[in-house]
Design a protein around this motif. Structure first.
Motif, PDB file in Angstrom:
ATOM      1  N   ILE A 108       0.938  -1.393   0.106  1.00  0.00           N
ATOM      2  CA  ILE A 108      -0.354   0.076   0.098  1.00  0.00           C
ATOM      3  C   ILE A 108       1.101   1.018   0.188  1.00  0.00           C
ATOM      4  O   ILE A 108       0.557   2.284  -0.595  1.00  0.00           O
ATOM      5  N   ILE A 109       2.152   1.461   0.689  1.00  0.00           N
ATOM      6  CA  ILE A 109       2.559   2.216   0.817  1.00  0.00           C
ATOM      7  C   ILE A 109       3.825   3.018  -0.202  1.00  0.00           C
ATOM      8  O   ILE A 109       3.727   3.663  -0.624  1.00  0.00           O
ATOM      9  N   ASN A 110       4.417   1.404  -0.709  1.00  0.00           N
ATOM     10  CA  ASN A 110       5.834   1.675  -2.048  1.00  0.00           C
ATOM     11  C   ASN A 110       4.841   1.707  -2.876  1.00  0.00           C
ATOM     12  O   ASN A 110       5.797   1.642  -4.209  1.00  0.00           O
ATOM     13  N   ARG A 111       3.657   1.124  -3.149  1.00  0.00           N
ATOM     14  CA  ARG A 111       3.186   0.661  -4.471  1.00  0.00           C
ATOM     15  C   ARG A 111       4.314   1.148  -5.652  1.00  0.00           C
ATOM     16  O   ARG A 111       3.700   0.154  -7.025  1.00  0.00           O
ATOM     17  N   THR A 112       4.641  -1.120  -5.342  1.00  0.00           N
ATOM     18  CA  THR A 112       5.355  -2.233  -6.366  1.00  0.00           C
ATOM     19  C   THR A 112       4.515  -2.269  -7.674  1.00  0.00           C
ATOM     20  O   THR A 112       4.883  -2.539  -8.531  1.00  0.00           O
ATOM     21  N   LEU A 115       0.113   1.228  -8.615  1.00  0.00           N
ATOM     22  CA  LEU A 115      -1.160   1.810  -8.338  1.00  0.00           C
ATOM     23  C   LEU A 115      -1.628   1.525  -7.134  1.00  0.00           C
ATOM     24  O   LEU A 115      -1.319   1.286  -6.353  1.00  0.00           O
ATOM     25  N   PRO A 116      -2.481   3.158  -6.872  1.00  0.00           N
ATOM     26  CA  PRO A 116      -3.060   2.937  -5.640  1.00  0.00           C
ATOM     27  C   PRO A 116      -3.837   1.519  -5.199  1.00  0.00           C
ATOM     28  O   PRO A 116      -4.218   1.084  -6.091  1.00  0.00           O
ATOM     29  N   ALA A 117      -4.138   1.617  -3.390  1.00  0.00           N
ATOM     30  CA  ALA A 117      -4.545  -0.283  -3.281  1.00  0.00           C
ATOM     31  C   ALA A 117      -5.771   0.325  -3.461  1.00  0.00           C
ATOM     32  O   ALA A 117      -6.565   1.883  -3.049  1.00  0.00           O
ATOM     33  N   GLY A 118      -6.412  -1.419  -3.855  1.00  0.00           N
ATOM     34  CA  GLY A 118      -8.266  -0.600  -3.906  1.00  0.00           C
ATOM     35  C   GLY A 118      -8.647  -0.567  -3.002  1.00  0.00           C
ATOM     36  O   GLY A 118      -8.194  -1.195  -1.859  1.00  0.00           O
ATOM     37  N   ASP A 151      -0.323   6.740   3.123  1.00  0.00           N
ATOM     38  CA  ASP A 151      -0.329   6.108   1.273  1.00  0.00           C
ATOM     39  C   ASP A 151      -1.253   7.799   1.527  1.00  0.00           C
ATOM     40  O   ASP A 151      -1.456   8.158   0.153  1.00  0.00           O
ATOM     41  N   SER A 152      -1.555   8.607   2.287  1.00  0.00           N
ATOM     42  CA  SER A 152      -2.753   9.418   1.628  1.00  0.00           C
ATOM     43  C   SER A 152      -2.064  11.614   2.093  1.00  0.00           C
ATOM     44  O   SER A 152      -2.286  12.140   1.555  1.00  0.00           O
ATOM     45  N   GLN A 153      -1.183  10.647   2.128  1.00  0.00           N
ATOM     46  CA  GLN A 153       0.577  12.095   2.496  1.00  0.00           C
ATOM     47  C   GLN A 153       1.584  12.340   1.643  1.00  0.00           C
ATOM     48  O   GLN A 153       1.776  12.951   1.170  1.00  0.00           O
ATOM     49  N   LEU A 154       2.485  11.094   1.726  1.00  0.00           N
ATOM     50  CA  LEU A 154       2.932  10.853   0.149  1.00  0.00           C
ATOM     51  C   LEU A 154       2.811  11.090  -1.058  1.00  0.00           C
ATOM     52  O   LEU A 154       1.507  11.522  -1.784  1.00  0.00           O
ATOM     53  N   PRO A 155       3.740  10.992  -1.933  1.00  0.00           N
ATOM     54  CA  PRO A 155       4.091  11.695  -2.693  1.00  0.00           C
ATOM     55  C   PRO A 155       2.910  10.541  -4.274  1.00  0.00           C
ATOM     56  O   PRO A 155       2.853   9.737  -3.841  1.00  0.00           O
TER      57      PRO A 155
END
Length: 276
Positions: A108-112, A115-118, A151-155
Motif C-alpha cells: 500500500i505504501i511503496n506501490r510496487t 497503482l493506489p490500493a483498491g 499513503d494519503s500524504q506521500l507523493p
C-alpha cells in the motif's frame, strides 16, 4: 466497476520469468523436504503435510518480503529465501498471518504495483490489522493506521486513505479495550530487541541506497517513488523491532522471514559493495 478500483496490491507470480520459476521450485522442494523430515520424526501424515506447506510458504514469503524491501535487486530475494530455509531449522514455524499483513501494508505504501490500493485491499488490511490487535499486539493496528496515513500524504497522494487511517485508530482503540491485558508468550526482552536492532542497522545502507531507484510499477511502468519505498522499509523494521521487544526471542522466530529478507538485502548490498 473496474477491477483496479477494488484490488491492486496482488502481484501474480508469472512463471514465464526464470526468477519466479526458481522460487516456485525452491518453495516446492521445501514443502516436500520439510514434510518428509517431519514424517521421519514420527509426525502424523496430516500434520506433516501442513507443516511442509507452511514451511514452503515461509520461504516464499521471505522472498516476497525482500522483493518489497529491495525492489531493485532480484537476487537479494534468493539470499533471503536461502536464509529462511536455515531459519526453519532454528525456530518454530513463523506467524504467517502477520507476515501477510505486513506485505500488504508495504505494498500500500511503496506501490510496487504502480497503482493506489483498491477498496478491497484497504478493507482487508484494515480488518487484518484490527484482528491482530485483538490478539494482543495493539501496535499492529496502529501501524495499519500509519500505513493508510502515509499513503494519503506521500507523493501521488490517495486522500481517501485518511478515512481508513481514522478507522484504524478507532478499531485499534476498541481492540485495546476489548482485548484487556493480554500477556505475550515471550515477555519483554531487551536482548531480542538489541539483536533486531543490530540487524536493522545493518539494513540502513539499503534504505539509503533506495533514494536512487530504477524499478518501475508492475502495472504502470512508471518509476517507483523512493520516499514511498523508504517509508515502507522503515515501517517494516519498526514492526520487527516492536515484536521482538514485546515478544522475546520467540518473537524473532515468529517473523523469521522478515529478518531473513532484511539480512538477505543487507548481505547482497555488502556483496555488491565489496566485489571487484
Amino acid at each position: 466497476m473496474n477491477r483496479s478500483t477494488l484490488t491492486t496490491v496482488g502481484r501474480p507470480i508469472d512463471l514465464s520469468y526464470p526468477t519466479n520459476r526458481a522460487i516456485a521450485l525452491l518453495a516446492l522442494l521445501v514443502v516436500v523436504g520439510g514434510a518428509l523430515l517431519q514424517r521421519l520424526s514420527g509426525t502424523p501424515w496430516l500434520r506433516t503435510v501442513l507443516w511442509g506447506a507452511q514451511a514452503g510458504l515461509s520461504v516464499f514469503l521471505a522472498w516476497v518480503l525482500c522483493r518489497e524491501l529491495d525492489p531493485d535487486h532480484d537476487l537479494s530475494a534468493f539470499v533471503a529465501a536461502d536464509l529462511a530455509v536455515g531459519g526453519l531449522l532454528l525456530w518454530e514455524l513463523p506467524h504467517l498471518t502477520v507476515l501477510l499483513w505486513l506485505i500488504l501494508i508495504m505494498r500500500i505504501i511503496n506501490r510496487t504495483m504502480g497503482l493506489p490500493a483498491g477498496i478491497l485491499d484497504s478493507l482487508a488490511v484494515l480488518g487484518l490489522g484490527i484482528w491482530l490487535s485483538l490478539q494482543g499486539n495493539w501496535a499492529y493496528g496502529i501501524v495499519t493506521a500509519v500505513a493508510f496515513l502515509l499513503d494519503s500524504q506521500l507523493p501521488i497522494r490517495a486522500p481517501h486513505q485518511l478515512v481508513f487511517a481514522i478507522l484504524g485508530v478507532v478499531g485499534t482503540t476498541t481492540a485495546a479495550v476489548l482485548g484487556g491485558d493480554q500477556s505475550r508468550d515471550g515477555g519483554l526482552s531487551l536482548w531480542s530487541a538489541l539483536i533486531a536492532l543490530a540487524v536493522s542497522i545493518f539494513f540502513v545502507p539499503v534504505v539509503l541506497e533506495s533514494r536512487g531507484l530504477t524499478s518501475v510499477g508492475d502495472q504502470t511502468g512508471k518509476p517507483l517513488e523512493p520516499v514511498r519505498v523508504q517509508a515502507a522499509q522503515i515501517l517494516a523494521l519498526f514492526v520487527g523491532l516492536e515484536t521482538a521487544f514485546l515478544g522475546g526471542f520467540a518473537a524473532l522466530g515468529s517473523l523469521m522471514p522478515l529478518w531473513a529478507a532484511v539480512l538477505g538485502a543487507s548481505l547482497y548490498w555488502l556483496y555488491r559493495t565489496l566485489k571487484p
